[in-house]
Design a protein around this motif. Sequence first.
Motif, short mmCIF file in Angstrom:
data_model
loop_
_atom_site.label_atom_id
_atom_site.label_comp_id
_atom_site.label_asym_id
_atom_site.label_seq_id
_atom_site.Cartn_x
_atom_site.Cartn_y
_atom_site.Cartn_z
N ARG A 1 4.08 5.20 9.69
CA ARG A 1 4.72 5.98 8.62
C ARG A 1 5.75 5.15 7.87
NH1 ARG A 1 9.54 7.34 8.10
NH2 ARG A 1 10.02 7.04 10.31
N ALA A 2 6.63 4.49 8.62
CA ALA A 2 7.70 3.70 7.99
C ALA A 2 7.12 2.54 7.19
CB ALA A 2 8.68 3.20 9.04
N ALA A 3 6.07 1.91 7.69
CA ALA A 3 5.45 0.80 6.97
C ALA A 3 4.87 1.29 5.64
CB ALA A 3 4.37 0.15 7.82
N LYS A 4 4.23 2.45 5.65
CA LYS A 4 3.67 3.01 4.42
C LYS A 4 4.77 3.34 3.42
CE LYS A 4 -0.56 4.96 6.36
NZ LYS A 4 -1.28 6.21 6.70
N GLU A 5 5.86 3.93 3.90
CA GLU A 5 6.99 4.23 3.01
C GLU A 5 7.58 2.97 2.42
OE1 GLU A 5 9.84 6.62 5.09
OE2 GLU A 5 8.43 8.28 5.34
N CYS A 6 7.69 1.94 3.23
CA CYS A 6 8.23 0.66 2.77
C CYS A 6 7.33 0.07 1.68
CB CYS A 6 8.35 -0.29 3.95
SG CYS A 6 9.06 -1.89 3.54
N LEU A 7 6.03 0.09 1.92
CA LEU A 7 5.09 -0.43 0.91
C LEU A 7 5.16 0.37 -0.39
CD1 LEU A 7 2.00 -1.20 3.16
CD2 LEU A 7 3.46 -2.86 1.97
N GLN A 8 5.26 1.69 -0.29
CA GLN A 8 5.38 2.51 -1.49
C GLN A 8 6.65 2.17 -2.26
OE1 GLN A 8 5.14 6.49 0.08
NE2 GLN A 8 2.91 6.53 -0.01
N HIS A 9 7.74 1.93 -1.52
CA HIS A 9 9.01 1.57 -2.16
C HIS A 9 8.86 0.26 -2.93
CE1 HIS A 9 13.27 0.71 -2.68
NE2 HIS A 9 13.03 -0.49 -2.19
N TRP A 10 8.26 -0.75 -2.30
CA TRP A 10 8.11 -2.05 -2.96
C TRP A 10 7.19 -1.98 -4.14
CZ3 TRP A 10 11.48 -5.69 -2.45
CH2 TRP A 10 12.24 -5.76 -1.28
N LYS A 11 6.16 -1.14 -4.07
CA LYS A 11 5.24 -0.99 -5.22
C LYS A 11 5.98 -0.39 -6.40
CE LYS A 11 0.94 -0.69 -2.67
NZ LYS A 11 -0.17 0.18 -2.24
N LYS A 12 6.87 0.58 -6.14
CA LYS A 12 7.64 1.21 -7.22
C LYS A 12 8.66 0.25 -7.81
CE LYS A 12 9.36 4.72 -5.17
NZ LYS A 12 10.02 5.93 -4.74
N GLU A 13 9.25 -0.59 -6.96
CA GLU A 13 10.34 -1.47 -7.37
C GLU A 13 9.86 -2.70 -8.12
OE1 GLU A 13 13.75 -1.19 -6.95
OE2 GLU A 13 13.47 0.84 -6.22
#
Length: 119
Positions: A106-118
């Motif tokens: 879960r945390a890895a997916k959230e982290c990836l989503q954050h980096w994609k947005k940023e």
Amino acid sequence: FFFFVCGSFSKMTDSGGSCHTIPTPSSFLCSNWYHDPFSKGGWSLLTAQATAQTRRVLQQPIVSDHPNDGNGDESGSGRCVLWLAGEHTNPTQAAMVHGAYQEGVRAAKECLQHWKKET
């Protein structure tokens, strides 16, 4: 890791947008389960009043508006984000290895989503 987190997260913004200075810990304790003859492992326990929502609160990323010093978010936003994961953040499978695994995913997916947005 501990000193990186303390340095990067010396100023925190809470969910209401208020900024808080986090004091440097005066001490800390780090367990070593392998060498502890009494524990040989461990898991989290919450109070009897705690609910699944209590663990969901622990899932929330910790965001620092501390100026980017090259050790955090390199996207240029000037923020450092720390995602927490482990059996202690799993609302339905706490204290279990598979709960820790699920939370890591879960945390890895959230982290990836954050980096994609940023980026």
